[in-house]
Write a protein that holds these residues in place. Structure first.
Motif: not given
Length: 244
Positions: A15-27, A199-203
């Motif tokens: 599970v991860a939280l991204n801010d656009d392409q930046q990965i904020i946290v991944e667990k 990251q892939l989900a952004v576009n």
């Protein structure tokens, strides 16, 4: 854009939280098989640590397959529910494309999951920021997969092939017969990372939550038995390849 991404496609939960392409946290939780119990607490943990709620998420993303039938349903059902209730965007990302994205080298990336009996859920990708699917995702016997790689290599100059995912090492004798430099992915590259899905989900193009379906790439035995018994055609909206 804040993106919450999930992969329950294999025994590796991510599970991860991204801010656009930046990965904020991944667990990540490895070698666990009870995703239904661990997914929601992991999401809640990430949100609380970042002082967010589900309402703050702009887009949900999930690995839609191939992968474990049960595992895929858990992840997809969860994000569909979130997106539908909160009226947020949702996207589905190929499990194999997410695997391929973990490779930065200039190579043909063959991403695959061991489907037993020398069969693989696999696809070939041209490495890049958004890996390009050049050998279609499918359910392949190893001989058919290697033939597809050979045909692609005949038309393109390949520096090397990188095999990521699971089960390829046991095919090394056959892979060597391609006479193309190759290597296997690292331990980190061989698992699916939700941050890369984000990251892939952004576009990626958002879909109606009700139309977000798993891509098993192989019919379940129940479907095969039903078809044999009734003679009725398979549903037209299923994303499957022919059973081998």
């Amino acid at each position: 854009m804040k993106i919450l991404s999930v992969s329950t496609a294999t025994n590796h939960l991510s599970v991860a939280l991204n801010d656009d392409q930046q990965i904020i946290v991944e667990k990540n939780e490895r070698d666990e098989r009870n995703h239904s119990e661990h997914l929601d607490p992991l999401i809640d943990e990430i949100l609380k640590e970042n002082k967010l709620t589900l309402k703050d998420i702009d887009r949900f993303a999930v690995a839609i397959g191939p992968g474990s039938y049960t595992g895929l349903r858990i992840g997809i059902t969860t994000v569909k529910m979130f997106a539908s209730i909160l009226q947020k965007e949702v996207v589905g990302i190929s499990t194999l494309q997410a695997l391929a994205k973990g490779v930065k080298d200039d190579a043909l990336v063959v991403a695959g999951l061991d489907a037993r009996n020398d069969n693989y859920f696999a696809g070939g990708y041209k490495s890049g920021n958004i890996p390009e699917n050049v050998i279609p995702d499918g359910h392949y016997h190893i001989d058919v997969l290697l033939k597809a790689i050979q045909e692609y290599a005949a038309k393109h100059e390949l520096k090397k092939i990188i095999f990521v995912g699971s089960g390829f090492e046991k095919q090394e004798d056959l892979i060597k017969k391609l006479n193309i430099p190759f290597e296997y992915g690292t331990a980190e590259q061989n698992v699916i990372h939700a941050g890369l899905i984000g990251q892939l989900a952004v576009n990626a193009e958002p879909v109606d939550p009700d139309k977000l379906l798993p891509r098993y790439l192989r019919r379940t035995q129940a479907e095969v038995d039903w078809h044999k018994k009734t003679g009725k055609p398979f549903e037209p909206d299923s994303h499957y390849v022919e059973e081998v």
